[in-house]
Design a protein around this motif. Structure first.
Motif, short mmCIF file in Angstrom:
data_model
loop_
_atom_site.label_atom_id
_atom_site.label_comp_id
_atom_site.label_asym_id
_atom_site.label_seq_id
_atom_site.Cartn_x
_atom_site.Cartn_y
_atom_site.Cartn_z
N MET A 25 0.82 -1.21 0.00
CA MET A 25 0.00 0.00 0.00
C MET A 25 0.86 1.27 0.00
SD MET A 25 -2.86 -1.18 2.81
CE MET A 25 -3.59 0.43 2.99
N ILE A 26 1.90 1.27 0.83
CA ILE A 26 2.80 2.43 0.90
C ILE A 26 3.52 2.63 -0.42
CG2 ILE A 26 4.83 3.39 2.04
CD1 ILE A 26 3.96 1.79 4.55
N SER A 27 4.03 1.54 -0.95
CA SER A 27 4.81 1.62 -2.19
C SER A 27 3.95 2.06 -3.37
CB SER A 27 5.45 0.26 -2.49
OG SER A 27 6.33 -0.12 -1.44
N ARG A 28 2.76 1.51 -3.47
CA ARG A 28 1.87 1.89 -4.57
C ARG A 28 1.49 3.37 -4.47
NH1 ARG A 28 -2.26 -2.75 -6.62
NH2 ARG A 28 -0.74 -4.43 -6.88
N ALA A 29 1.21 3.83 -3.25
CA ALA A 29 0.87 5.24 -3.08
C ALA A 29 2.04 6.14 -3.45
CB ALA A 29 0.45 5.51 -1.64
N ALA A 30 3.27 5.65 -3.21
CA ALA A 30 4.47 6.43 -3.54
C ALA A 30 4.87 6.28 -5.00
CB ALA A 30 5.62 5.99 -2.64
N GLY A 31 4.30 5.32 -5.70
CA GLY A 31 4.68 5.07 -7.08
C GLY A 31 6.03 4.40 -7.21
N LEU A 32 6.38 3.56 -6.23
CA LEU A 32 7.68 2.89 -6.21
C LEU A 32 7.49 1.38 -6.16
CD1 LEU A 32 9.38 5.03 -3.40
CD2 LEU A 32 9.71 5.29 -5.87
N SER A 33 8.58 0.66 -6.40
CA SER A 33 8.57 -0.78 -6.13
C SER A 33 8.54 -0.98 -4.62
CB SER A 33 9.82 -1.45 -6.72
OG SER A 33 10.97 -1.06 -5.98
N GLN A 34 8.32 -2.21 -4.18
CA GLN A 34 8.22 -2.46 -2.75
C GLN A 34 9.58 -2.45 -2.04
OE1 GLN A 34 5.60 -5.66 -1.49
NE2 GLN A 34 4.59 -5.65 -3.49
N MET A 35 10.67 -2.59 -2.78
CA MET A 35 11.98 -2.74 -2.17
C MET A 35 12.38 -1.57 -1.26
SD MET A 35 14.38 -4.80 -1.63
CE MET A 35 14.03 -6.03 -2.89
N PRO A 36 12.25 -0.30 -1.68
CA PRO A 36 12.68 0.80 -0.78
C PRO A 36 11.94 0.79 0.56
CG PRO A 36 12.41 1.61 -3.02
CD PRO A 36 11.86 0.21 -3.01
N ALA A 37 10.62 0.58 0.52
CA ALA A 37 9.86 0.56 1.77
C ALA A 37 10.26 -0.62 2.65
CB ALA A 37 8.36 0.51 1.47
N HIS A 38 10.47 -1.79 2.03
CA HIS A 38 10.91 -2.96 2.78
C HIS A 38 12.25 -2.70 3.46
CE1 HIS A 38 7.91 -6.00 2.23
NE2 HIS A 38 7.93 -5.90 0.92
N GLU A 39 13.16 -2.08 2.73
CA GLU A 39 14.50 -1.84 3.28
C GLU A 39 14.46 -0.83 4.42
OE1 GLU A 39 16.72 -0.77 -0.18
OE2 GLU A 39 17.29 -2.84 -0.61
N VAL A 40 13.60 0.18 4.31
CA VAL A 40 13.46 1.15 5.39
C VAL A 40 12.88 0.47 6.63
CG1 VAL A 40 12.21 3.20 6.17
CG2 VAL A 40 13.25 3.16 3.90
N LEU A 41 11.83 -0.33 6.44
CA LEU A 41 11.17 -0.97 7.57
C LEU A 41 12.06 -2.02 8.25
CD1 LEU A 41 7.57 -1.36 6.09
CD2 LEU A 41 8.25 0.10 7.99
N SER A 42 12.89 -2.67 7.45
CA SER A 42 13.77 -3.70 8.03
C SER A 42 15.12 -3.13 8.47
CB SER A 42 14.00 -4.81 7.00
OG SER A 42 14.63 -4.30 5.84
N ASP A 43 15.31 -1.82 8.24
CA ASP A 43 16.53 -1.14 8.65
C ASP A 43 17.78 -1.74 8.01
OD1 ASP A 43 17.72 0.95 9.99
OD2 ASP A 43 18.17 -0.24 11.78
N THR A 44 17.61 -2.18 6.75
CA THR A 44 18.76 -2.76 6.04
C THR A 44 19.44 -1.75 5.13
OG1 THR A 44 17.28 -3.56 4.29
CG2 THR A 44 17.77 -5.07 6.11
N ARG A 45 18.89 -0.56 5.01
CA ARG A 45 19.51 0.46 4.16
C ARG A 45 19.57 1.77 4.93
NH1 ARG A 45 17.57 2.32 -1.85
NH2 ARG A 45 18.54 0.33 -2.41
N GLN A 46 20.74 2.38 4.96
CA GLN A 46 20.94 3.63 5.67
C GLN A 46 20.77 4.86 4.77
OE1 GLN A 46 21.34 3.55 9.01
NE2 GLN A 46 21.03 1.35 8.71
N THR A 47 20.86 4.66 3.47
CA THR A 47 20.69 5.77 2.53
C THR A 47 19.80 5.32 1.38
OG1 THR A 47 22.64 5.15 1.22
CG2 THR A 47 22.98 6.68 3.07
#
Length: 207
Positions: free
Chosen positions: A1-23
């Motif tokens: 839902m977040i990714s579709r609203a942002a117009g992005l793939s799911q990967m960026p949101a997943h990485e933010v939520l899992s704290d696997t990406r710092q930038t």
């Protein structure tokens, strides 16, 4: 839902939520930060609060779930779902929104539904500035304390009134009491609970 609203793939949101990406790329960050709870046509599912607010507003106006479902040409359960489910299909949100747009300014003579809405403190449709704004808190308008004689007469005649002040209700109750009507008869005519009639009668006596 977040990714579709942002117009992005799911990967960026997943990485933010899992704290696997710092930038992340600035456009992706801006797109995610711009997402709000507001229902979005790009989402397969949307938060149900907008549909639920609309159903509650229609209940204030006397429209039951069954009547709304009939107008939308769907089963009752489809319309009931937003009252308990945190998310609903975009299709369900839009069909309820369409019925709300059609009926939210029309009073329906369904005393049972009106009393149910009153008992649960549902919000009148006219009190929403933006019903899809998740953070909006509707505020009751300031009572001018100046009774409208036309509103009072409509109440006493048992006709529909979108908004009535406490003073106007009390005046109508006094008129009907003077005519010899019981609390139950007044409640039925004015489409309110007997408890409300007793409160309004007490206000009329006090004034």
């Amino acid at each position: 839902m977040i990714s579709r609203a942002a117009g992005l793939s799911q990967m960026p949101a997943h990485e933010v939520l899992s704290d696997t990406r710092q930038t992340m790329l600035e456009p992706a960050a801006r797109a995610l930060l711009a997402v709000t709870p507001r229902p979005n046509a790009q989402q397969a599912l949307v938060l149900s609060y907008g549909a639920r607010r609309r159903l509650e507003g229609l209940a204030v106006m006397g429209w039951s779930i069954r009547e709304i479902a009939r107008r939308a040409n769907v089963q009752d359960m489809t319309v009931k779902r937003p009252r308990s489910a945190p998310r609903v299909q975009w299709r369900v949100h839009t069909l309820i929104a369409d019925v709300y747009e059609e009926l939210s300014h029309i009073r329906r003579d369904n005393t049972r539904t009106v009393l149910w809405a009153e008992a649960n403190g549902f919000v009148h449709p006219m009190l929403w500035d933006d019903i899809d704004d998740y953070y909006e808190v509707p505020v009751e308008p300031v009572d001018s304390k100046i009774p409208d004689e036309i509103v009072i007469q409509r109440l006493a005649d048992g006709r529909a009134v979108d908004r009535a002040s406490k003073a106007e209700r009390a005046a109508a109750v006094q008129i009907l009491t003077d005519r010899g009507l019981s609390s139950a008869a007044i409640a039925e005519r004015m489409r309110v609970s007997q408890r409300q009639v007793v409160r309004d009668r007490g206000m009329a006596v006090a004034s």
